[in-house]
Design a protein around this motif. Structure first.
Motif, PDB file in Angstrom:
ATOM      1  N   GLN A  59       0.824  -1.210   0.000  1.00 54.63           N
ATOM      2  CA  GLN A  59       0.000   0.000   0.000  1.00 54.63           C
ATOM      3  C   GLN A  59       0.861   1.265   0.000  1.00 54.63           C
ATOM      4  N   GLU A  60       1.883   1.259   0.836  1.00 51.93           N
ATOM      5  CA  GLU A  60       2.776   2.423   0.908  1.00 51.93           C
ATOM      6  C   GLU A  60       3.530   2.604  -0.412  1.00 51.93           C
ATOM      7  N   HIS A  79       6.378  -9.071   4.106  1.00 48.52           N
ATOM      8  CA  HIS A  79       5.468 -10.194   3.825  1.00 48.52           C
ATOM      9  C   HIS A  79       4.391  -9.755   2.837  1.00 48.52           C
ATOM     10  N   LEU A  80       4.123 -10.598   1.864  1.00 50.56           N
ATOM     11  CA  LEU A  80       3.112 -10.305   0.847  1.00 50.56           C
ATOM     12  C   LEU A  80       1.877 -11.174   1.070  1.00 50.56           C
ATOM     13  N   VAL A  85      -1.317  -9.232  -4.066  1.00 50.63           N
ATOM     14  CA  VAL A  85      -0.405  -9.691  -5.120  1.00 50.63           C
ATOM     15  C   VAL A  85      -0.615  -8.941  -6.426  1.00 50.63           C
ATOM     16  N   LYS A  86      -1.866  -8.706  -6.799  1.00 52.33           N
ATOM     17  CA  LYS A  86      -2.164  -8.052  -8.083  1.00 52.33           C
ATOM     18  C   LYS A  86      -1.447  -6.705  -8.193  1.00 52.33           C
ATOM     19  N   VAL A  89       2.613  -7.097  -8.206  1.00 53.93           N
ATOM     20  CA  VAL A  89       3.194  -7.536  -9.488  1.00 53.93           C
ATOM     21  C   VAL A  89       3.299  -6.366 -10.464  1.00 53.93           C
ATOM     22  N   LYS A  90       2.403  -5.395 -10.334  1.00 56.45           N
ATOM     23  CA  LYS A  90       2.428  -4.243 -11.243  1.00 56.45           C
ATOM     24  C   LYS A  90       3.654  -3.357 -11.041  1.00 56.45           C
ATOM     25  N   ILE A  91       4.164  -3.273  -9.800  1.00 56.22           N
ATOM     26  CA  ILE A  91       5.223  -2.278  -9.571  1.00 56.22           C
ATOM     27  C   ILE A  91       6.576  -2.847  -9.126  1.00 56.22           C
ATOM     28  N   PHE A  92       6.610  -4.023  -8.540  1.00 54.91           N
ATOM     29  CA  PHE A  92       7.885  -4.500  -7.985  1.00 54.91           C
ATOM     30  C   PHE A  92       8.700  -5.294  -9.008  1.00 54.91           C
TER      31      PHE A  92
END
Length: 229
Positions: A59-60, A79-80, A85-86, A89-92
């Motif tokens: 979120q952060e 921890h994820l 997850v959605k 996956v878009k940013i990491f």
């Protein structure tokens, strides 16, 4: 001050690297941990040379990402939860905290949807600390084998969080064990894995971690000072 701190940490990493008994597999990546720090502080660190950003919470990271963008490599080190997850996956670029086949399968599913090959590390709970996440050593081979069969995941190595002990020399054998495990995994014949990263060491113990084989360290306080909660 952030620039001076960053340079001081990089200097310590260089000095610790010279004490290594092992071959340097990869140059040590310094992940600047920005949890509870502002975008302005992040920009200051990036201007000073920080190329890798570590966030504990999805979120952060989502709030900061639009302002920083992909000028740096983003690592998820906390921890994820499967329901995050959605977005993750878009940013990491690298998710360091995969610790179950359920989580791996969920990441793979979301990566398929956006046609992304998601790089991951598997988090190992070496000493079975109840307060920490991570897969136990006896369950690691099965998890790695399962991950190897997921088309949109690339296993890039292992991650470990050492216990926060007052006597730092007590964590050295743990780092040694993790390096030994890492080298063993490297020699395993996987189809898609590229096992090159061993992420371990934080502000209080990163020097020992580097001495014992880490090539990713996750440092926040030594760069940014104490977190403002």
């Amino acid at each position: 001050m952030i620039k001076e701190n960053l340079l001081a940490v990089e200097k310590c990493i260089d000095e610790s690297s010279k004490k290594r008994q092992q071959d340097m597999i990869e140059k040590v990546k310094l992940v600047a941990v920005t949890k509870n720090h502002t975008v302005e502080e992040m920009r200051e660190a990036i201007a000073a040379g920080a190329a890798f950003i570590g966030e504990n919470r999805v979120q952060e990271a989502l709030e900061k990402y639009p302002q920083i963008g992909n000028t740096v490599e983003w690592h998820l080190i906390g921890h994820l939860q499967t329901n995050k997850v959605k977005q993750a996956v878009k940013i990491f670029d690298l998710i360091e905290s995969v610790d179950s086949i359920k989580l791996a399968e969920t990441i793979n599913k979301e990566a398929i949807k956006i046609n992304k090959l998601q790089n991951i590390l598997v988090q190992v709970n070496l000493v079975k600390e109840q307060s920490k996440y991570g897969v136990y050593i006896e369950d690691l081979p099965a998890l790695l084998s399962d991950i190897d069969g997921l088309p949109n995941l690339k296993l890039c190595g292992l991650m470990f969080i050492a216990p926060n002990l007052e006597n730092l020399e007590e964590v050295r054998p743990m780092f040694k064990s993790m390096y030994k495990l890492f080298r063993k995994i490297q020699k395993t014949a996987y189809q898609t894995a590229d096992v090159k990263y061993l992420s371990m060491g934080m502000t209080h113990d990163y020097k020992i971690a580097v001495e014992e084989g880490a090539n990713i360290v996750r440092v926040g306080t030594a760069i940014f000072g104490p977190r403002q909660y």
